[in-house]
Scaffold this motif. Structure first.
Motif, PDB file in Angstrom:
ATOM      1  N   VAL A 205       0.851  -1.186   0.000  1.00  0.00           N
ATOM      2  CA  VAL A 205       0.000   0.000   0.000  1.00  0.00           C
ATOM      3  C   VAL A 205       0.888   1.238   0.000  1.00  0.00           C
ATOM      4  N   ILE A 206       0.488   2.216  -0.769  1.00  0.00           N
ATOM      5  CA  ILE A 206       1.154   3.510  -0.776  1.00  0.00           C
ATOM      6  C   ILE A 206       0.087   4.574  -0.576  1.00  0.00           C
ATOM      7  N   ASP A 207       0.343   5.509   0.308  1.00  0.00           N
ATOM      8  CA  ASP A 207      -0.661   6.541   0.570  1.00  0.00           C
ATOM      9  C   ASP A 207       0.014   7.852   0.933  1.00  0.00           C
ATOM     10  N   TYR A 208      -0.742   8.899   0.745  1.00  0.00           N
ATOM     11  CA  TYR A 208      -0.299  10.245   1.092  1.00  0.00           C
ATOM     12  C   TYR A 208      -1.438  10.909   1.849  1.00  0.00           C
ATOM     13  N   SER A 209      -1.149  11.402   3.049  1.00  0.00           N
ATOM     14  CA  SER A 209      -2.220  11.928   3.891  1.00  0.00           C
ATOM     15  C   SER A 209      -1.731  13.133   4.668  1.00  0.00           C
ATOM     16  N   SER A 210      -2.679  13.882   5.197  1.00  0.00           N
ATOM     17  CA  SER A 210      -2.347  15.070   5.975  1.00  0.00           C
ATOM     18  C   SER A 210      -3.111  15.044   7.291  1.00  0.00           C
ATOM     19  N   ARG A 211      -2.472  15.596   8.321  1.00  0.00           N
ATOM     20  CA  ARG A 211      -3.087  15.699   9.652  1.00  0.00           C
ATOM     21  C   ARG A 211      -3.119  17.151  10.076  1.00  0.00           C
ATOM     22  N   ALA A 212      -4.279  17.625  10.465  1.00  0.00           N
ATOM     23  CA  ALA A 212      -4.380  18.983  10.995  1.00  0.00           C
ATOM     24  C   ALA A 212      -3.862  19.007  12.432  1.00  0.00           C
ATOM     25  N   PRO A 213      -3.169  20.065  12.843  1.00  0.00           N
ATOM     26  CA  PRO A 213      -2.718  20.151  14.233  1.00  0.00           C
ATOM     27  C   PRO A 213      -3.904  20.123  15.196  1.00  0.00           C
ATOM     28  N   VAL A 214      -3.730  19.454  16.326  1.00  0.00           N
ATOM     29  CA  VAL A 214      -4.773  19.471  17.350  1.00  0.00           C
ATOM     30  C   VAL A 214      -4.647  20.763  18.156  1.00  0.00           C
ATOM     31  N   ALA A 215      -5.678  21.050  18.926  1.00  0.00           N
ATOM     32  CA  ALA A 215      -5.721  22.316  19.659  1.00  0.00           C
ATOM     33  C   ALA A 215      -4.551  22.461  20.620  1.00  0.00           C
ATOM     34  N   GLU A 216      -4.128  21.349  21.246  1.00  0.00           N
ATOM     35  CA  GLU A 216      -3.033  21.413  22.211  1.00  0.00           C
ATOM     36  C   GLU A 216      -1.738  21.867  21.542  1.00  0.00           C
ATOM     37  N   GLU A 217      -1.517  21.439  20.302  1.00  0.00           N
ATOM     38  CA  GLU A 217      -0.297  21.820  19.596  1.00  0.00           C
ATOM     39  C   GLU A 217      -0.321  23.287  19.181  1.00  0.00           C
ATOM     40  N   LEU A 218      -1.500  23.827  18.977  1.00  0.00           N
ATOM     41  CA  LEU A 218      -1.626  25.215  18.532  1.00  0.00           C
ATOM     42  C   LEU A 218      -1.644  26.217  19.679  1.00  0.00           C
ATOM     43  N   TYR A 219      -2.408  25.900  20.738  1.00  0.00           N
ATOM     44  CA  TYR A 219      -2.772  26.938  21.712  1.00  0.00           C
ATOM     45  C   TYR A 219      -2.213  26.733  23.124  1.00  0.00           C
ATOM     46  N   SER A 220      -1.461  25.665  23.370  1.00  0.00           N
ATOM     47  CA  SER A 220      -0.928  25.455  24.717  1.00  0.00           C
ATOM     48  C   SER A 220      -0.099  26.656  25.161  1.00  0.00           C
TER      49      SER A 220
ATOM     50  N   GLU B 272       0.470  18.516   8.931  1.00  0.00           N
ATOM     51  CA  GLU B 272       1.532  17.519   8.965  1.00  0.00           C
ATOM     52  C   GLU B 272       1.233  16.510   7.856  1.00  0.00           C
ATOM     53  N   ASN B 273       2.134  16.379   6.888  1.00  0.00           N
ATOM     54  CA  ASN B 273       1.894  15.518   5.734  1.00  0.00           C
ATOM     55  C   ASN B 273       2.788  14.285   5.805  1.00  0.00           C
ATOM     56  N   ALA B 274       2.242  13.155   5.362  1.00  0.00           N
ATOM     57  CA  ALA B 274       2.988  11.903   5.441  1.00  0.00           C
ATOM     58  C   ALA B 274       2.818  11.109   4.154  1.00  0.00           C
TER      59      ALA B 274
ATOM     60  N   TYR C 172       7.791  -1.155   6.538  1.00  0.00           N
ATOM     61  CA  TYR C 172       7.148   0.122   6.246  1.00  0.00           C
ATOM     62  C   TYR C 172       8.145   1.274   6.321  1.00  0.00           C
ATOM     63  N   ALA C 173       7.822   2.338   5.611  1.00  0.00           N
ATOM     64  CA  ALA C 173       8.615   3.574   5.653  1.00  0.00           C
ATOM     65  C   ALA C 173       7.663   4.744   5.477  1.00  0.00           C
ATOM     66  N   THR C 174       7.800   5.739   6.343  1.00  0.00           N
ATOM     67  CA  THR C 174       6.956   6.939   6.293  1.00  0.00           C
ATOM     68  C   THR C 174       7.845   8.175   6.312  1.00  0.00           C
ATOM     69  N   GLN C 175       7.647   9.023   5.328  1.00  0.00           N
ATOM     70  CA  GLN C 175       8.376  10.288   5.272  1.00  0.00           C
ATOM     71  C   GLN C 175       7.407  11.425   5.568  1.00  0.00           C
ATOM     72  N   PHE C 176       7.676  12.154   6.641  1.00  0.00           N
ATOM     73  CA  PHE C 176       6.841  13.276   7.056  1.00  0.00           C
ATOM     74  C   PHE C 176       7.432  14.582   6.552  1.00  0.00           C
ATOM     75  N   SER C 177       6.577  15.425   6.073  1.00  0.00           N
ATOM     76  CA  SER C 177       6.953  16.830   5.892  1.00  0.00           C
ATOM     77  C   SER C 177       6.176  17.640   6.922  1.00  0.00           C
ATOM     78  N   ASP C 178       6.890  18.541   7.609  1.00  0.00           N
ATOM     79  CA  ASP C 178       6.298  19.360   8.678  1.00  0.00           C
ATOM     80  C   ASP C 178       5.774  18.497   9.820  1.00  0.00           C
ATOM     81  N   PHE C 179       6.582  17.533  10.252  1.00  0.00           N
ATOM     82  CA  PHE C 179       6.247  16.708  11.409  1.00  0.00           C
ATOM     83  C   PHE C 179       6.207  17.583  12.660  1.00  0.00           C
ATOM     84  N   ILE C 180       5.159  17.447  13.463  1.00  0.00           N
ATOM     85  CA  ILE C 180       4.976  18.280  14.654  1.00  0.00           C
ATOM     86  C   ILE C 180       5.575  17.567  15.861  1.00  0.00           C
ATOM     87  N   TYR C 181       6.428  18.265  16.593  1.00  0.00           N
ATOM     88  CA  TYR C 181       7.080  17.666  17.761  1.00  0.00           C
ATOM     89  C   TYR C 181       7.365  18.756  18.784  1.00  0.00           C
TER      90      TYR C 181
END
Length: 720
Positions: free
Chosen positions: A487-502, A522-524, A545-554
């Protein structure tokens, strides 16, 4: 079973609701008497099989997926059940538990956890605040599970941008899909825990008549602070504190004396982990109306829990009087209450090309209070949330597929001392499509999702995100026993509130957290290959498996301090994850009365940031490997499992190395036939038999709160 006997069972159970926590043999005896007078004599009549309609997390197929998946049910689930979802699944290949004492454990899949793993109850989000903080429990009791399905890897197509790491779906059977063939079926189990002097008791009842079916379940757990082998603090942390103490030798004698006294008090935490006590109960009742056209059902459930917060993070403040500080010594408590309502509608052949329609809706009213040792309420969390999804399965020539929509809304607030995030309303809408087609040489799977998510905080600017996902997979049979899936996929995750407003002190993580309003999606990009072999005496599965993130949130320590705590900020950088899961099971002997099989397991993950210097990502799981033996000898079941967890030296800044340890467990169960339909199993389960100091590297508090030491569980379960 007669109607008056059924009523007698319910009256007996609910009248003993509070005393069920203390190994209720009288209740079990009453239940046995109601099921079959004079039980206890073994009978050889075969168990009648009840037809079951199974709805898997993936709506098109439960087997043959190009994506790696695990399904745990039946006896296997009974052997691994634990006090929380994370520890129940934590020994499966590729899955670990971010533990926070016995009451809290959130699954970590392929090194990804928190908001990247979606935990669901019957395909609807848990709707709690578990992703807000590591000490918040998942609002799902594992003891009510009929089976647990895990999708390992991105599942954003079906379940939203938060599922970029995977999905854990707990199937409860609380909304019946079919009428049982007998008036009443169900079971009851009770377990005593030698380590905590605690008990876990659960029962389920299913029944129905005509076109109506009903379900009832209840679960009760409790335990004292658990025993540990040695100090609560790790040797690395004690050495660090000792070195810091030596650095203070140049300070005045009074301050140095205070530091030594404080260090000695911390070292006294040994043999028992302070703050690890817990107490919980869950209740549910559901009913369905079932016809040839489909079914409609509703369930009402309640969960209450009260548990300590281990880790030594007392809520103390500088400048308080010594007397007041002494009064607040100890560990805080978390008092949780949750009320939930779920609805489901299933329609066969609704119209045109569509073969089925399924509508799910869940609404949850969640709140918990974090209470100081002196009884003062420090922080109150509230989460009023709902989620709805509708799915239409279609058959169009050689293509079979699904189109659907998902809507959700969350009103979150935290008030008080540890309110490090303002109240936030979050809503999400999405449409998705998946399809599959069988060709002569392979099966093809395709999918797409488009969504929109918005946060509306009370004390900051609104943020909006567009999310999307694309996926393509193939399943290729290489022989009658071997198949290959990719399987190959490309997906995006919106930041959760804790990551934005803490923006405030977070004592659980011993840090002052600072969000970042500038965070983007966050794109993967992920690729995974699975080889699966299934023959009569040998089965195996290997996933790479291998996952490459662009703009990984940490999170990254800034070096500054706020309110006496180290400041950590949310940042974004590219990152890479890759790894392997493997499991093999071989049946080495079989005869009329039983069999013996040996299993091997292995998992490893590597994670790094695209930065100069220290590029390690915090709490990356270490390598693990294990071997197990399972034997069935007539009525006796025995298993012995060994798991070795390597040390983790690839650590991020301000993260300590975790030592290697092993886990040895033994399970013995003996089954007694009670009647034509009823059977009882008496079991003994030994965990961590080597009394090893086990520290889960993925846990936020692994250096101050090890896993329980040697534990013996004794109990029985009855199914009828």
């Amino acid at each position: 079973m007669k109607t008056q006997q059924i009523v007698a069972v319910f009256v007996l159970i609910f009248s003993e609701r509070k005393t069920m926590k203390h190994f209720p043999l009288s209740i079990i005896g009453g239940l046995l008497a109601a099921i079959q007078p004079g039980v206890g004599h073994a009978q050889q009549a075969p168990t009648e099989q009840i037809e079951e309609v199974i709805v898997f997390s993936h709506p098109l197929s439960g087997e043959g997926l190009s994506q790696a998946a695990e399904l745990i049910d039946g006896k296997e689930l009974q052997r691994v059940l634990d006090s929380n979802i994370g520890s129940t699944l934590g020994k499966l290949p590729g899955i670990q538990t971010a533990s926070f004492g016995k009451a809290v454990g959130r699954p970590v899949i392929h090194g990804l956890g928190g908001p990247r793993v979606k935990v669901m109850e019957d395909r609807i989000d848990s709707l709690d605040v578990a992703v807000t903080s590591a000490d918040h429990a998942v609002g799902i009791d594992p003891f009510i599970a009929e089976r647990i399905e895990v999708l390992k890897g991105p599942s954003t197509l079906l379940y939203g941008s938060g599922a970029i790491g995977g999905v854990v779906d707990v199937h409860t059977g609380r909304i019946p899909h079919n009428v049982p063939s007998h008036l009443v079926t169900g079971g009851i189990s009770t377990t005593f825990d030698s380590n905590t002097d605690g008990n876990a008791t659960a029962f389920k009842l299913n029944g129905g008549i005509g076109s109506f079916a009903w379900h009832a379940d209840a679960s009760f757990q409790d335990g004292n602070a658990y025993e540990i082998p040695g100090f609560a603090e790790s040797s690395q942390l004690r050495a660090l504190e000792e070195a810091e103490g030596d650095d203070h030798d140049d300070h005045d004698d009074h301050d140095d004396h205070d530091d030594e006294d404080h260090h000695e008090e911390e070292e006294e935490a040994r043999d028992i982990l302070p703050g690890s006590q817990f107490d919980s109960e869950s209740l549910a009742f559901g009913a369905s109306y079932i016809q040839d056209w489909g079914f409609v059902g509703l369930v009402v459930s309640q969960l209450e829990a009260n548990y300590g917060l281990p880790g030594g993070h007392g809520h103390e403040h500088e400048g308080e009087e010594e007397e007041e500080e002494e009064e607040e010594e100890g560990n805080p408590l978390l008092d949780l209450k949750q009320n939930r309502v779920d609805f489901e509608l299933g329609v066969n052949n609704p119209f045109s090309i569509f073969s089925s329609l399924n509508v799910r809706f869940g609404i949850n009213d969640y709140e918990h209070q974090e209470i100081e040792p002196n009884g003062e309420i420090a922080t109150e969390f509230s989460n009023e949330a709902w989620e709805a999804r509708a799915e239409l399965v279609y058959d169009l020539g050689q293509w079979r597929g699904l189109i659907g929509t998902q809507l959700s809304d969350r009103e979150f607030s935290a008030l008080g001392e540890e309110a490090f995030i303002p109240p936030v309303d979050t809503d999400e809408q999405a449409v998705f499509w998946v399809a599959e087609r069988s060709f002569e040489q392979f099966e093809l799977e395709l999918g797409a999702r488009v969504g929109q998510l918005s946060h509306q905080p009370a004390a900051n600017i609104d943020t909006d995100f567009n999310t999307y996902a694309l996926s393509a997979g193939v399943v290729i049979p290489l022989s009658s026993a071997l198949q290959f899936g990719a399987v190959i996929d490309y997906s995006s995750r919106a930041p959760v509130a804790e990551e934005l407003y803490s923006n405030g002190p977070h004592l659980t993580t011993n840090s002052f957290e600072v969000g970042n309003i500038q965070l983007d999606n966050e794109n993967a990009a992920n690729i995974a290959a699975t080889f699966e072999y299934n023959a009569d005496a040998l089965s195996s599965r290997v996933t790479i498996y291998a996952t490459q993130f662009s703009d990984f949130i940490y999170q990254q320590a800034t070096g500054a301090e706020e309110d006496g705590l180290p400041e950590v900020a949310y940042l974004q950088e590219d990152a890479n994850f890759y790894g392997i899961d493997a499991e093999l099971t071989s049946q080495i002997s079989q005869w009329n009365e039983g069999s013996v099989e040996v299993s091997l397991k292995f998992d490893w993950v590597s994670a790094s940031l695209d930065v100069s210097g220290n590029d390690h990502i915090p709490r990356t799981p270490p390598l693990r490997y294990g071997i197990g033996v399972l034997g069935e000898f007539g009525a006796l079941t025995a298993s012995l499992d060994f798991l070795n967890v390597d040390n983790q030296t690839d650590v991020a800044a301000q993260e300590l190395v975790t030592d290697e340890y092993y886990d040895l467990s033994l399970y013995l169960g003996y089954e007694i036939r009670l009647s034509e339909r009823a059977k009882m199993e008496i079991f003994l389960h030994g965990k961590n038999l080597g009394d090893e100091e086990q520290r889960h590297h993925v846990s936020f508090i692994k250096d101050v709160a090890p896993a329980p030491g040697r534990t013996l569980l004794a109990g029985l379960r009855i199914n009828f």
